[in-house]
Design a protein around this motif. Structure first.
Motif, mmCIF file in Angstrom:
data_model
loop_
_atom_site.group_PDB
_atom_site.id
_atom_site.type_symbol
_atom_site.label_atom_id
_atom_site.label_comp_id
_atom_site.label_asym_id
_atom_site.label_seq_id
_atom_site.Cartn_x
_atom_site.Cartn_y
_atom_site.Cartn_z
ATOM 1 N N TYR A 84 -29.183 -40.141 8.958
ATOM 2 C CA TYR A 84 -28.490 -40.811 10.066
ATOM 3 C C TYR A 84 -27.674 -39.808 10.876
ATOM 4 O O TYR A 84 -27.788 -39.731 12.104
ATOM 5 C CB TYR A 84 -27.574 -41.928 9.522
ATOM 6 N N ARG A 85 -26.853 -39.012 10.152
ATOM 7 C CA ARG A 85 -25.960 -38.064 10.849
ATOM 8 C C ARG A 85 -26.749 -37.042 11.659
ATOM 9 O O ARG A 85 -26.404 -36.717 12.789
ATOM 10 C CB ARG A 85 -25.066 -37.339 9.835
ATOM 11 N N GLN A 86 -27.830 -36.580 11.056
ATOM 12 C CA GLN A 86 -28.639 -35.568 11.733
ATOM 13 C C GLN A 86 -29.190 -36.106 13.069
ATOM 14 O O GLN A 86 -29.110 -35.438 14.101
ATOM 15 C CB GLN A 86 -29.802 -35.171 10.818
ATOM 16 N N LEU A 87 -29.710 -37.327 13.006
ATOM 17 C CA LEU A 87 -30.292 -37.910 14.225
ATOM 18 C C LEU A 87 -29.187 -38.252 15.234
ATOM 19 O O LEU A 87 -29.321 -37.991 16.433
ATOM 20 C CB LEU A 87 -31.124 -39.152 13.869
ATOM 21 N N ARG A 88 -28.091 -38.797 14.715
ATOM 22 C CA ARG A 88 -26.975 -39.147 15.605
ATOM 23 C C ARG A 88 -26.466 -37.896 16.334
ATOM 24 O O ARG A 88 -26.202 -37.922 17.533
ATOM 25 C CB ARG A 88 -25.845 -39.787 14.797
ATOM 26 N N ASN A 89 -26.351 -36.783 15.599
ATOM 27 C CA ASN A 89 -25.823 -35.571 16.226
ATOM 28 C C ASN A 89 -26.761 -35.038 17.302
ATOM 29 O O ASN A 89 -26.320 -34.560 18.344
ATOM 30 C CB ASN A 89 -25.529 -34.498 15.175
ATOM 31 N N LEU A 90 -28.052 -35.172 17.030
ATOM 32 C CA LEU A 90 -29.040 -34.783 18.040
ATOM 33 C C LEU A 90 -28.849 -35.637 19.307
ATOM 34 O O LEU A 90 -28.854 -35.130 20.431
ATOM 35 C CB LEU A 90 -30.430 -35.030 17.449
ATOM 36 N N HIS A 91 -28.645 -36.921 19.092
ATOM 37 C CA HIS A 91 -28.422 -37.823 20.234
ATOM 38 C C HIS A 91 -27.150 -37.445 20.989
ATOM 39 O O HIS A 91 -27.124 -37.456 22.216
ATOM 40 C CB HIS A 91 -28.313 -39.277 19.758
ATOM 41 N N ASP B 254 -38.112 -41.507 19.556
ATOM 42 C CA ASP B 254 -37.897 -40.853 18.250
ATOM 43 C C ASP B 254 -39.021 -41.161 17.274
ATOM 44 O O ASP B 254 -39.400 -40.317 16.468
ATOM 45 C CB ASP B 254 -36.544 -41.270 17.655
ATOM 46 N N LYS B 255 -39.557 -42.381 17.347
ATOM 47 C CA LYS B 255 -40.688 -42.717 16.467
ATOM 48 C C LYS B 255 -41.851 -41.771 16.762
ATOM 49 O O LYS B 255 -42.387 -41.126 15.858
ATOM 50 C CB LYS B 255 -41.102 -44.173 16.692
ATOM 51 N N TYR B 256 -42.226 -41.678 18.039
ATOM 52 C CA TYR B 256 -43.389 -40.848 18.379
ATOM 53 C C TYR B 256 -43.063 -39.361 18.326
ATOM 54 O O TYR B 256 -43.958 -38.533 18.126
ATOM 55 C CB TYR B 256 -43.981 -41.277 19.732
ATOM 56 N N GLY B 257 -41.783 -39.019 18.470
ATOM 57 C CA GLY B 257 -41.364 -37.619 18.327
ATOM 58 C C GLY B 257 -41.177 -37.223 16.862
ATOM 59 O O GLY B 257 -40.779 -36.100 16.572
ATOM 60 N N ARG B 258 -41.430 -38.176 15.968
ATOM 61 C CA ARG B 258 -41.361 -37.980 14.519
ATOM 62 C C ARG B 258 -39.963 -37.642 14.020
ATOM 63 O O ARG B 258 -39.775 -36.868 13.091
ATOM 64 C CB ARG B 258 -42.386 -36.922 14.082
#
Ligand code: GDP
Ligand code: IMO
Ligand code: MG
Length: 429
Positions: free
Chosen positions: A160-167, A139-143
């Motif tokens: 947080y929610r946006q990234l969590r939902n992607l996961h 995720d760091k390198y994928g920005r």
């Protein structure tokens, strides 16, 4: 002033934590520059044992500042477990601990992803520590990452929610059912709750622009020591890929992981064990599957500091060490755990690799090549306890020969010998 570096030349667990602690009185600042809670650095003194995962190993010296650099990834739950353990032992880490604002956060779903992706790999799994390292660096390198500096943002929860939902989408796609999956003994919801509690607590720590702070320190004559995690053979570019970690563990990683320019790098100290270990999957040319391997594991207490897994053990590998020395620009060597060889009548050292009777002239791209054979030299053991050794002049003649042979082969001095896990069991030239 320049940044000196201590890092591992093998597959991790060389004893970096112990030596950083021993070196700390000579430095004003200790800084971790990469990795995260996949690391387990053991420090033993005054009959007490500590294992640090995120916090630098200089924390036991209150006059020294300890920085978690921007290249490190942080799981707040694990960070606060470490802080609480230190506090319980009467140490107050908040006083001399600083965190770089640009360091990235490991989310609970990074840990789920780590497990999901490892399960999907089946027998080809990396043997990850499952701390979320690969997914968080991805995720760091994928920005897409979230940084410590984002915690005060009004939009932090949305991020947080946006990234969590992607996961969650990836996890669902991988068919990974985590309803009963435990993260350090906790169900996901409970871990997530602890994660948010820890996020709140981070607000009370000293969060800084690490790169500015460190460059100011150097400008003002302060000495800085960078503490590596993992080891050179786990480096994402030069290690036994894909059986590696997801960061640059080599000296070059210090510049990006702390924000210091290459001309500010000083001496690099390379740490290695008198033998080799590896935890997790991947090639290991000198691995032992016999009684000698068991003797190393038992005698050296070779069980993972982070996961408790038994470590794979084998003879010292000079071709791999030479490669690691080249990559890191090592100034001086530190040899650990030779005391474990005390009951060995004979000790082997791999001096070369050969393929179909031909000696290899350079370190191979494919360490898994089945035709690759280590070439060994056998040396006489010393059969004496090293307990009474307090100086280089005290060591048995056979041990001295072992050291001299390695120094000659590697063309570098071994300036420090560690002959036991305690801080005081360290011989310095
Ligand atoms: P790190 O990750 O590089 O800091 O190393 P670990 O802490 O994971 O593993 C090193 C292990 O060896 C720890 O259990 C240390 O307490 C122990 N250790 C360190 N130096 C010595 C030594 O010279 N002799 C012995 N017998 N044990 C040592
Ligand atoms: P320290 O700092 C030894 C290994 C894991 C696995 C591979 C990838 O204590 O020396 P990861 O969790 O990064 O996805 O795992 O790397 N590994 C280590 N082995 N010491 C470590 O750290 C390690 N950190 C990761 O076992 O094979
Ligand atoms: Mg370790």
């Amino acid at each position: 002033m320049k940044v000196d570096v201590i890092l591992g030349l093998q597959w991790g667990d060389e004893g970096k934590g112990k030596i950083v602690d021993v070196f700390t009185p000579r430095y004003d600042v200790i800084a971790r520059f990469q990795g995260g809670p996949n690391a387990g650095h053991t420090i033993i003194f005054d009959g007490k044992k500590f294992v640090l995962h995120t916090i630098p190993s200089g924390i036991f010296h209150p006059q020294t500042l300890n920085i978690i650099g921007n290249g490190v990834i942080i799981d707040p739950v694990i960070l606060f477990r470490e802080i609480d353990n230190l506090r319980a032992a009467g140490i107050n880490p908040e006083k001399n601990l600083l965190i770089a604002r640009r360091s990235h956060l490991i989310l609970p779903t990074h840990r789920l992803l780590d497990s999901a992706l490892e399960s999907a790999k089946g027998s080809a799994k990396i043997g990850s520590t499952l701390k979320g390292i690969g997914p968080a660096y991805t995720d760091k390198y994928g920005r897409n990452g979230i940084r410590v500096g984002n915690i005060p943002d009004e939009t932090f929860m949305d991020q947080y929610r946006q990234l969590r939902n992607l996961h969650f989408e990836v996890i669902r796609h991988a068919g990974f059912d985590f309803s009963a999956h435990k993260l350090d003994g906790l169900l996901f919801e409970d871990y997530e709750r602890q994660w948010f509690e820890a996020i709140e607590k981070i607000k009370s720590l000293k969060v800084i622009d690490g790169e500015v702070f460190l460059n100011n320190c150097l400008d003002n004559g302060k000495s800085v020591l960078a503490e590596g995690a993992q080891g050179t053979l786990l480096d994402v570019d030069f290690g036994s890929y894909p059986f590696v970690t997801s960061s640059n563990t080599i000296t070059a990683g210090v510049c990006a992981g702390l924000g210091v320019s290459p001309h500010r790098i000083g001496k690099t100290y390379g740490i290695f064990k008198a033998y080799c270990t590896r935890v997790g999957s991947g090639p290991f040319p000198t691995e032992l599957f016999d009684e000698d391997g068991d003797k190393l594991r038992t005698g050296g207490n070779e069980f993972g500091s982070t996961t408790g897994r038994p470590r794979r053990c084998g003879w010292l590998d000079l071709p791999a060490l030479k490669y690691a020395i080249m990559l890191n620009g090592v100034y001086s060597l530190i040899m650990m755990k030779a005391d474990v060889f005390t009951p060995f009548p004979a000790i082997k050292i791999c001096t070369d690799y050969q393929r179909e009777n031909e000696i290899l002239q350079s370190f191979p791209f494919n360490l898994s090549d089945e035709k690759l054979q280590p070439v060994y030299r056998e040396m006489t053991g010393w059969n004496t306890s090293l307990d009474r050794c307090v100086d280089f002049s005290d060591i048995p003649a056979e041990f001295d020969e072992y050291i001299k042979f390695i120094e000659k082969e590697l063309d570098l001095p071994i300036d420090i010998l560690s002959v036991g896990p305690d801080r005081i069991q360290t011989l310095q030239r």
